[in-house]
Design a protein around this motif. Structure first.
Motif, PDB file in Angstrom:
ATOM      1  N   LEU A  78       0.426  -0.767  -0.206  1.00 41.66           N
ATOM      2  CA  LEU A  78       0.156  -0.531   0.440  1.00 41.66           C
ATOM      3  C   LEU A  78       0.922   1.219  -0.207  1.00 41.66           C
ATOM      4  CD1 LEU A  78      -3.218  -1.052   2.238  1.00 41.66           C
ATOM      5  CD2 LEU A  78      -3.241  -1.084  -0.091  1.00 41.66           C
ATOM      6  N   ASN A  79       1.770   1.430   0.573  1.00 39.22           N
ATOM      7  CA  ASN A  79       2.692   2.696   0.411  1.00 39.22           C
ATOM      8  C   ASN A  79       3.697   2.515  -0.464  1.00 39.22           C
ATOM      9  OD1 ASN A  79       2.418   3.061   3.379  1.00 39.22           O
ATOM     10  ND2 ASN A  79       3.730   1.603   4.377  1.00 39.22           N
ATOM     11  N   THR A  82       0.927   5.075  -5.784  1.00 43.81           N
ATOM     12  CA  THR A  82       0.282   6.184  -5.925  1.00 43.81           C
ATOM     13  C   THR A  82      -1.526   6.302  -4.925  1.00 43.81           C
ATOM     14  OG1 THR A  82      -0.984   6.163  -7.808  1.00 43.81           O
ATOM     15  CG2 THR A  82       1.009   6.248  -8.132  1.00 43.81           C
ATOM     16  N   PRO A  83      -1.809   7.605  -4.652  1.00 42.84           N
ATOM     17  CA  PRO A  83      -2.511   8.057  -3.887  1.00 42.84           C
ATOM     18  C   PRO A  83      -3.942   7.402  -4.125  1.00 42.84           C
ATOM     19  CG  PRO A  83      -1.262   9.888  -3.888  1.00 42.84           C
ATOM     20  CD  PRO A  83      -0.991   9.006  -5.166  1.00 42.84           C
ATOM     21  N   GLU A  84      -3.925   7.508  -5.675  1.00 41.92           N
ATOM     22  CA  GLU A  84      -5.338   6.260  -6.821  1.00 41.92           C
ATOM     23  C   GLU A  84      -5.412   5.461  -6.400  1.00 41.92           C
ATOM     24  OE1 GLU A  84      -3.107   9.206  -8.711  1.00 41.92           O
ATOM     25  OE2 GLU A  84      -4.166  11.305  -7.858  1.00 41.92           O
ATOM     26  N   GLU A  85      -3.913   4.886  -6.447  1.00 39.14           N
ATOM     27  CA  GLU A  85      -4.180   3.315  -6.774  1.00 39.14           C
ATOM     28  C   GLU A  85      -4.372   3.065  -5.401  1.00 39.14           C
ATOM     29  OE1 GLU A  85      -0.826   2.767 -10.071  1.00 39.14           O
ATOM     30  OE2 GLU A  85       0.378   2.358  -8.065  1.00 39.14           O
ATOM     31  N   ARG A  86      -4.137   3.055  -3.893  1.00 39.86           N
ATOM     32  CA  ARG A  86      -4.746   3.335  -3.076  1.00 39.86           C
ATOM     33  C   ARG A  86      -5.392   3.056  -2.280  1.00 39.86           C
ATOM     34  NH1 ARG A  86      -0.971   3.531   2.440  1.00 39.86           N
ATOM     35  NH2 ARG A  86      -2.055   3.517   3.826  1.00 39.86           N
ATOM     36  N   LYS A  87      -6.056   4.557  -2.393  1.00 45.73           N
ATOM     37  CA  LYS A  87      -7.649   4.473  -2.354  1.00 45.73           C
ATOM     38  C   LYS A  87      -8.369   3.273  -3.328  1.00 45.73           C
ATOM     39  CE  LYS A  87     -11.004   7.945  -3.275  1.00 45.73           C
ATOM     40  NZ  LYS A  87     -11.308   9.476  -3.730  1.00 45.73           N
ATOM     41  N   LEU A  88      -8.014   3.142  -4.367  1.00 47.70           N
ATOM     42  CA  LEU A  88      -8.578   2.000  -4.598  1.00 47.70           C
ATOM     43  C   LEU A  88      -7.853   0.577  -4.628  1.00 47.70           C
ATOM     44  CD1 LEU A  88      -9.902   0.720  -7.414  1.00 47.70           C
ATOM     45  CD2 LEU A  88      -8.377   0.356  -8.921  1.00 47.70           C
ATOM     46  N   LEU A  90      -7.276   0.363  -1.297  1.00 49.36           N
ATOM     47  CA  LEU A  90      -8.237   0.380   0.134  1.00 49.36           C
ATOM     48  C   LEU A  90      -9.967  -0.067  -0.215  1.00 49.36           C
ATOM     49  CD1 LEU A  90      -6.773   2.932   1.924  1.00 49.36           C
ATOM     50  CD2 LEU A  90      -6.218   0.296   2.055  1.00 49.36           C
ATOM     51  N   SER A  91     -10.495   0.411  -1.407  1.00 51.15           N
ATOM     52  CA  SER A  91     -11.881  -0.066  -1.329  1.00 51.15           C
ATOM     53  C   SER A  91     -11.541  -0.677  -1.929  1.00 51.15           C
ATOM     54  CB  SER A  91     -12.442   1.308  -2.564  1.00 51.15           C
ATOM     55  OG  SER A  91     -11.717   0.824  -3.678  1.00 51.15           O
ATOM     56  N   THR A  94     -11.716  -3.478   1.636  1.00 52.99           N
ATOM     57  CA  THR A  94     -12.880  -3.277   2.354  1.00 52.99           C
ATOM     58  C   THR A  94     -13.932  -3.460   1.771  1.00 52.99           C
ATOM     59  OG1 THR A  94     -13.454  -0.818   1.673  1.00 52.99           O
ATOM     60  CG2 THR A  94     -12.507  -0.668   3.262  1.00 52.99           C
TER      61      THR A  94
END
Length: 100
Positions: A78-79, A82-88, A90-91, A94
């Motif tokens: 996750l680290n 990229t922020p967009e990939e991380r958001k995807l 994480l979604s 979940t």
């Protein structure tokens, strides 16, 4: 010479007879039956993979050291995103947790 050119049959001709029709129907039936068998086999493999995934998840959850290593690896992945990939990601995680 003109008579010869006029008498030549066309290169593409369609001929319909019962044996061709039966052969075509047989080929279509075989293709359909193979498709149905492939769909059944794909469903069986998918069921086996889901069972394997559940068994693996239970084994990882049951071993504290392996679970900690797994969680650390997920955090590293996750680290590195990229922020967009991380958001995807994480979604997706979940959604997967809610589904199970």
């Amino acid at each position: 010479m003109q008579d010869y050119e006029q008498k030549q049959p066309s290169r593409i001709s369609f001929k319909f007879d019962i044996t061709s029709f039966i052969g075509l129907c047989g080929a279509m039936y075989l293709a359909y039956s193979v498709h149905v068998k492939n769909v059944e086999n794909t469903q069986k493999v998918n069921a086996l993979l889901q069972k394997y995934e559940q068994t693996l998840d239970a084994a990882i959850a049951g071993d504290k050291v392996t679970l900690a290593r797994y969680q650390a690896n997920v955090e590293k992945i996750l680290n590195s995103l990229t922020p967009e990939e991380r958001k995807l990601m994480l979604s997706l995680l979940t959604t997967n947790n809610v589904k199970n």
